[in-house]
Design a protein around this motif. Structure first.
Motif, PDB file in Angstrom:
ATOM      1  N   VAL A 252       0.856  -1.195   0.000  1.00 48.01           N
ATOM      2  CA  VAL A 252       0.000   0.000   0.000  1.00 48.01           C
ATOM      3  C   VAL A 252       0.891   1.243   0.000  1.00 48.01           C
ATOM      4  O   VAL A 252       1.902   1.288   0.698  1.00 48.01           O
ATOM      5  N   VAL A 253       0.507   2.242  -0.815  1.00 50.92           N
ATOM      6  CA  VAL A 253       1.241   3.522  -0.796  1.00 50.92           C
ATOM      7  C   VAL A 253       0.272   4.646  -0.415  1.00 50.92           C
ATOM      8  O   VAL A 253      -0.914   4.587  -0.742  1.00 50.92           O
ATOM      9  N   SER A 254       0.777   5.631   0.272  1.00 51.47           N
ATOM     10  CA  SER A 254      -0.085   6.742   0.715  1.00 51.47           C
ATOM     11  C   SER A 254      -0.266   7.775  -0.393  1.00 51.47           C
ATOM     12  O   SER A 254      -1.282   8.457  -0.468  1.00 51.47           O
ATOM     13  N   THR A 255       0.754   7.914  -1.281  1.00 50.61           N
ATOM     14  CA  THR A 255       0.677   8.907  -2.359  1.00 50.61           C
ATOM     15  C   THR A 255       0.711   8.202  -3.705  1.00 50.61           C
ATOM     16  O   THR A 255       1.663   7.476  -4.011  1.00 50.61           O
ATOM     17  N   LEU A 256      -0.339   8.407  -4.515  1.00 48.44           N
ATOM     18  CA  LEU A 256      -0.352   7.844  -5.855  1.00 48.44           C
ATOM     19  C   LEU A 256       0.528   8.674  -6.772  1.00 48.44           C
ATOM     20  O   LEU A 256       0.508   9.910  -6.692  1.00 48.44           O
ATOM     21  N   LEU A 257       1.285   8.032  -7.650  1.00 46.64           N
ATOM     22  CA  LEU A 257       2.172   8.739  -8.588  1.00 46.64           C
ATOM     23  C   LEU A 257       2.971   9.837  -7.865  1.00 46.64           C
ATOM     24  O   LEU A 257       2.795  11.020  -8.124  1.00 46.64           O
ATOM     25  N   ALA A 258       3.829   9.427  -6.971  1.00 47.30           N
ATOM     26  CA  ALA A 258       4.671  10.381  -6.234  1.00 47.30           C
ATOM     27  C   ALA A 258       5.554  11.165  -7.218  1.00 47.30           C
ATOM     28  O   ALA A 258       5.718  10.765  -8.367  1.00 47.30           O
TER      29      ALA A 258
END
Length: 317
Positions: A252-258
């Motif tokens: 899981v990532v908190s920011t999409l397309l960092a």
């Protein structure tokens, strides 16, 4: 399969006639699937469906108009919001053998179904009286039939979405019905009026009452009427997508397309070898599956989807 055939015979879907010399037959095949219940404790049902091979139909001979509308996802969300705000009951119904309710406008000849060719009548073919699953015009014929019935019982069609029907009672109370092919949601503050509509629908069509709305189009609906809250989720759908593309282990990532994650046309495959490698990657399938989640319940991924969908034609590794 026997149940399906009994349903077809009961609805007089076809009659056996000699094959016309100047007409090609539309083929048919059996489609089997397991259908999960609305509730986790419900047993998995086995379904068999006889489907016409619609791809062999010829325009102008076997069909003319084929467009059929379905309710917009915006309308579903709006109905859920209105129901929560105005404390409305939401019930769900399903139409059994949807496409067998309407007569065909065209004359179509079909081969007898495999495993059910009538003994002594092997040379005869099926002349279809009713629309069958798989025919290009079937959804349109069903919508026309349902639309005619709803207008006949004094419901009005919404100007914004022609799959939303409503009726305003003399005391000002409103009842709403949303149609998505064979699935329908009915909402009203008075449950007895919903039951009255259900009885009218059941008299006209072969219906299945699913009770309080819990799942529609892969969206799970949870409701707390005392707190005046409603939740829609696609957790199971997203889990299936992850399993389909072998991504159960994805983090899981908190920011999409960092900020460090940049895409450009220069990353597209340059050599034939790179293109062959990427042809085995189901990029468009993944983006399509994510788009469905975005449209239904996940507007937060809209910007990321808009970026990755720009590279559908020739995606790079």
């Amino acid at each position: 399969m026997t149940e399906e055939m009994e349903s077809l015979y009961k609805n007089s879907v076809w009659e056996l006639v000699p094959k016309p010399k100047d007409r090609k037959l539309v083929g048919c095949k059996w489609v089997f699937r397991k259908k999960e219940g609305l509730h986790e404790q419900d047993a998995v049902r086995f379904k068999a469906r006889l489907v016409a091979k619609g791809y062999s139909q010829k325009e102008g001979v076997d069909y003319d108009e084929i467009f059929s509308p379905v309710v917009k996802h915006t309308s579903i969300r709006l109905l859920l919001a209105m129901a929560t705000q105005h404390d409305m009951e939401i019930e769900q119904m399903d139409v059994k053998t949807t496409f067998l309710h309407e007569d065909l406008d065209e004359t179509i000849f079909m081969a007898q179904p495999e495993g059910f060719v009538e003994y002594g009548k092997e040379n005869l073919v099926c002349q279809l009286n009713k629309s069958l699953y798989g025919l290009k015009q079937s959804p349109r014929q069903w919508y026309k039939r349902f639309d005619y019935f709803m207008l006949k019982i004094n419901f009005r069609r919404c100007l914004y979405d022609c799959c939303v029907y409503y009726h305003v009672f003399q005391d000002g109370m409103i009842i709403l019905l949303l149609l998505y092919v064979d699935d329908m949601l009915i909402a009203c503050q008075d449950k007895s009026r919903i039951q009255d509509l259900k009885k009218m629908l059941s008299k006209e069509f072969d219906m299945k009452d699913l009770g309080a709305a819990q799942k529609i189009l892969g969206m799970e609906i949870q409701r707390d009427m005392t707190a005046g809250r409603i939740w829609i989720s696609q957790a199971k759908y997203i889990q299936k997508v992850l399993e389909k593309f072998n991504m159960q282990e994805a983090k899981v990532v908190s920011t999409l397309l960092a900020a460090h994650f940049k895409l450009s046309g220069q990353q597209c495959p340059k050599s034939e070898e790179e293109q062959q490698v990427m042809e085995k990657v189901p990029y468009a399938n993944v983006v399509g599956c994510l788009m469905y989640a975005m449209v239904c319940t996940r507007p937060d991924i809209a910007q990321a989807i808009s970026v990755v969908s720009r590279y559908m034609g020739n995606p790079g590794k």
